[in-house]
Design a protein around this motif. Sequence first.
Motif, mmCIF file in Angstrom:
data_model
loop_
_atom_site.group_PDB
_atom_site.id
_atom_site.type_symbol
_atom_site.label_atom_id
_atom_site.label_comp_id
_atom_site.label_asym_id
_atom_site.label_seq_id
_atom_site.Cartn_x
_atom_site.Cartn_y
_atom_site.Cartn_z
ATOM 1 N N LEU A 46 -26.749 -0.678 10.539
ATOM 2 C CA LEU A 46 -25.425 -1.289 10.380
ATOM 3 C C LEU A 46 -24.319 -0.263 10.631
ATOM 4 N N HIS A 47 -24.539 0.968 10.185
ATOM 5 C CA HIS A 47 -23.549 2.022 10.422
ATOM 6 C C HIS A 47 -23.363 2.300 11.910
ATOM 7 N N SER A 48 -24.431 2.129 12.685
ATOM 8 C CA SER A 48 -24.344 2.448 14.113
ATOM 9 C C SER A 48 -23.347 1.548 14.831
ATOM 10 N N LEU A 49 -23.042 0.388 14.270
ATOM 11 C CA LEU A 49 -22.094 -0.532 14.904
ATOM 12 C C LEU A 49 -20.674 0.021 14.867
ATOM 13 N N THR A 50 -20.384 0.961 13.966
ATOM 14 C CA THR A 50 -19.052 1.564 13.929
ATOM 15 C C THR A 50 -18.858 2.534 15.081
ATOM 16 N N ALA A 51 -19.963 3.058 15.619
ATOM 17 C CA ALA A 51 -19.876 3.990 16.754
ATOM 18 C C ALA A 51 -19.891 3.245 18.074
ATOM 19 N N THR A 52 -20.806 2.284 18.193
ATOM 20 C CA THR A 52 -20.921 1.466 19.400
ATOM 21 C C THR A 52 -21.244 0.050 18.973
ATOM 22 N N LEU A 53 -20.344 -0.868 19.221
ATOM 23 C CA LEU A 53 -20.559 -2.237 18.762
ATOM 24 C C LEU A 53 -21.668 -2.922 19.546
ATOM 25 N N VAL A 54 -21.650 -2.770 20.870
ATOM 26 C CA VAL A 54 -22.629 -3.445 21.722
ATOM 27 C C VAL A 54 -23.681 -2.428 22.166
ATOM 28 N N HIS A 55 -24.896 -2.613 21.697
ATOM 29 C CA HIS A 55 -26.027 -1.754 22.069
ATOM 30 C C HIS A 55 -26.971 -2.527 22.979
ATOM 31 N N GLU A 56 -27.458 -1.867 23.990
ATOM 32 C CA GLU A 56 -28.474 -2.501 24.823
ATOM 33 C C GLU A 56 -29.860 -2.355 24.212
ATOM 34 N N ASP A 57 -30.035 -1.331 23.389
ATOM 35 C CA ASP A 57 -31.385 -1.021 22.908
ATOM 36 C C ASP A 57 -31.386 -0.598 21.448
ATOM 37 N N LEU A 58 -30.600 -1.249 20.594
ATOM 38 C CA LEU A 58 -30.507 -0.862 19.188
ATOM 39 C C LEU A 58 -31.861 -0.956 18.492
ATOM 40 N N ALA A 59 -32.627 -1.978 18.799
ATOM 41 C CA ALA A 59 -33.942 -2.122 18.165
ATOM 42 C C ALA A 59 -34.847 -0.942 18.506
ATOM 43 N N ASP A 60 -34.853 -0.558 19.804
ATOM 44 C CA ASP A 60 -35.688 0.581 20.198
ATOM 45 C C ASP A 60 -35.178 1.882 19.608
ATOM 46 N N GLY A 126 -14.441 -1.607 10.382
ATOM 47 C CA GLY A 126 -15.737 -1.065 9.989
ATOM 48 C C GLY A 126 -15.727 0.454 9.923
ATOM 49 N N LEU A 127 -15.041 1.090 10.886
ATOM 50 C CA LEU A 127 -14.963 2.548 10.880
ATOM 51 C C LEU A 127 -14.204 3.040 9.656
ATOM 52 N N LEU A 128 -13.127 2.333 9.308
ATOM 53 C CA LEU A 128 -12.363 2.722 8.123
ATOM 54 C C LEU A 128 -13.190 2.542 6.850
ATOM 55 N N ALA A 129 -13.947 1.435 6.781
ATOM 56 C CA ALA A 129 -14.707 1.114 5.571
ATOM 57 C C ALA A 129 -16.103 1.718 5.558
ATOM 58 N N TYR A 130 -16.445 2.485 6.589
ATOM 59 C CA TYR A 130 -17.763 3.126 6.699
ATOM 60 C C TYR A 130 -18.190 3.798 5.396
ATOM 61 N N PRO A 131 -17.325 4.600 4.732
ATOM 62 C CA PRO A 131 -17.772 5.282 3.512
ATOM 63 C C PRO A 131 -18.092 4.329 2.366
ATOM 64 N N SER A 132 -17.485 3.148 2.374
ATOM 65 C CA SER A 132 -17.783 2.163 1.343
ATOM 66 C C SER A 132 -19.199 1.627 1.508
#
Length: 355
Positions: A46-60, A126-132
């Motif tokens: 879930l945190h990775s979505l703050t860096a890149t919202l659309v991933h081609e291979d998030l599962a991998d 999401g980036l702002l609320a990441y620490p929460s």
Amino acid sequence: MSEFRQLVFSGIQPTGNLHLGNYLGALKKFVTLQDTYECIYCVVDLHSLTATLVHEDLADQTRAIAAAYLACGLDPEKSIIFNQARVPQHAELAWIFNCVARIGWMNRMTQFKDKAGKDRENASLGLLAYPSLMAADILVYRATHVPVGEDQKQHLELTRDIAQKFNNDFSARIAELGYGVEMAVGEEKVSGFFPLTEPLIEGPATRVMSLRDGSKKMSKSDPSDLSRINLTDDADAIARKIRKAKTDPEPLPSDLAGLEGRPEAENLIGIYAALADISREQVIAEFGGRQFSDFKPALADLAVATLEPIGKEMRRIAADPAYVDKVLRDGGERAAVIAEETMKKVREIVGLLAD
């Protein structure tokens, strides 16, 4: 009154290849801690979505981090290993913490300032609320300890602030329900529902720097692959990168004081110490006064001997995604039991009807 059980939580984002800094700063410590603590290790997808919202291979990418956990020695029988999205209680508690935390606290976070840059108004919420969410990751298990690098200390301090504010805001309700747990705050004993989680920062290489610039942290986002040693690098690549690592013309110093103003030398000595499980003083006792042309081959041999087997094991495990998925699924089921136990009490404390 009861006390919090000793429990360690930590996680790594599934974004890009893991490198030597991840191994020495996190994974190596994870393995050691599982022998003395109850440990929960998460792939924080879930945190990775703050860096890149659309991933081609998030599962991998998620599976790759899990494979690295296993290849480095994490035992799914000893530790709970799972990916964050499998346990929705993380997001549920994060929303409650969004209502506990203050906007000013989030605006002060150094990583938000760095990542948002000058165009802060265009950064995601999401980036702002990441620490929460990070606080929720830790506290949904009421973890007492988190192994962190120096750059994450501020986020852990915020986690403690959120826990303290929740404990204070709902103190009467926590006492009424009998959910308070005794803990030490300085020299005082206080009661609260969430622990004030402590950092575990130890070892000679808590912060591994770039091989091309000793003033910058080793990073998977650095455009130069020579700046880092990837855990998937083979023996030739590892040796070549250490051979090309930036140094200065002076020999290695005879004491630690001689490292002042020499960030590249300090970094390489710290890497050797961490890989060999010895102190930096011991490294200097062996190599002090010698040239880097003597030291680098020894460091390369040590790095190859340590990292090449991990890379091979990562590739072997990653080739069996069904096994990796089973580890994550089983770990998620175990994690969810603990998380739901916490959330049932949180809902009751807050007053939410959720039966």
